[in-house]
Scaffold this active site. Structure first.
Site, PDB file in Angstrom:
ATOM      1  CE1 TYR A 165      -4.119   2.011   0.521  1.00 52.75           C
ATOM      2  CE2 TYR A 165      -2.559   2.948   2.000  1.00 52.75           C
ATOM      3  CZ  TYR A 165      -3.799   2.924   1.930  1.00 52.75           C
ATOM      4  OH  TYR A 165      -5.113   4.412   1.985  1.00 52.75           O
ATOM      5  CE  LYS A 169      -3.497   4.750  -1.446  1.00 58.59           C
ATOM      6  NZ  LYS A 169      -4.477   5.030  -2.301  1.00 58.59           N
TER       7      LYS A 169
END
Length: 310
Positions: A165, A169
């Site tokens: 993640y 991002k």
């Protein structure tokens, strides 16, 4: 000053729940025609259903707005193209893209499978790439576009158990930085939102009372400043629980070491100088770093030629 989206057409991905739902509803309240995109999967990306997106459409229509739903999986470009084509067929333009769709597959890196890593990258990174690519030429032809990437503190600062993640991002910041340069002449502004909200993505990570404090609507209030006519460009807005701040990447002025002395030992000796934060700057393109180092080298050679240094 009232921020209005009257006459604008917006696509919001992952808009069936949480932040996306809040974004879609508020854009509609302020006059936008909204495409409510949601695959309708679980938090980990499994499954599919149109129920959530259809409910958001019904809420928008009940308030007198216009909306359609589309179940495109943003990780698949052909499905995204179909969504964009349906939008153009219905309304003839696309002004705003909110790249919000995402999933979680949290595990420590040692326990994380490569499939889980790739899937999170596909949804967050390629999902944003696919949607942005599908609307890019439309926005260029209109000479108008507003795109919001959804980044995260997990990418900017790290978070245990979120290597996939966090990597995804932070990649979106790099995507934003380059697209800002390429879209400038066509009035396309790209910004990033780093939210903290009590959604199904975070409900297991925070106590219930804290989740309630981190209402999605607080984040949406900030997000809307990133996609109107007066939106900034290349801005990272952090928002949550009523708190709002900006994040930036700065580079120190650094030091110069002549060729004959370049070694890891000499670099270490200059550590205090190269990390000194006085005169640090936020660079606006990668070439500026190279230009800075070239100027330092030229200044050294000039001083050497004048006999000011050995």
């Amino acid at each position: 000053m009232t921020i209005s989206f009257a006459g604008k057409v917006a696509i919001v991905t992952g808009a069936g729940n949480g932040l996306g739902r809040s974004h879609a509803l508020e854009l509609a309240r302020r006059g936008a025609k909204v495409v409510v995109n949601d695959l309708g999967g679980a938090r980990d990306g499994s499954g599919a259903s149109s129920a959530a997106s259809q409910e958001v459409v019904q809420l928008i229509e009940a308030m007198g707005g216009e909306a359609i739903s589309h179940g495109a999986n943003v990780a698949h470009f052909d499905q995204v193209q179909d969504m964009v084509q349906q939008t153009m067929d219905k309304w003839g333009r696309i002004d705003i893209l909110i790249n919000n769709a995402g999933i979680l597959r949290d595990k420590s890196f040692s326990k994380m499978t490569l499939d889980d890593f790739k899937l999170v990258m596909d949804v967050h990174v390629m999902g944003s790439v696919n949607c942005t690519k599908a609307v890019w030429d439309i926005m260029k032809q209109q000479n108008y576009g507003r795109i919001v990437m959804t980044t995260s503190s997990s990418g900017m600062y790290g978070n245990f158990g979120q290597a996939n993640y966090g990597a995804a991002k932070m990649a979106l910041i790099g995507l934003m930085n380059t697209l800002v340069l390429e879209g400038a002449k066509n009035n396309i502004h790209i910004n990033a939102l780093a939210p903290t909200a009590g959604t199904r993505m975070t409900e297991d990570l925070m106590p219930e009372e804290i989740v309630k404090a981190f209402a999605s609507e607080a984040v949406t209030a900030g997000m809307l400043t990133l996609c109107d006519d007066d939106a900034p460009n290349r801005f990272i807005l952090c928002a949550g629980a009523g708190g709002y701040s900006s994040a930036s990447i700065f580079e120190t002025d650094g030091c110069f070491i002549p060729t004959a002395k370049q070694s890891p030992e000499t670099v270490r000796e200059h550590w205090d100088q190269l990390t000194d934060q006085h005169n640090q700057k936020a660079l606006v393109s990668g070439s500026q770093q190279g230009e800075k180092f070239v100027m330092k080298a030229m200044a050294f050679m000039k001083s050497q030629a004048l006999g000011l240094i050995d």
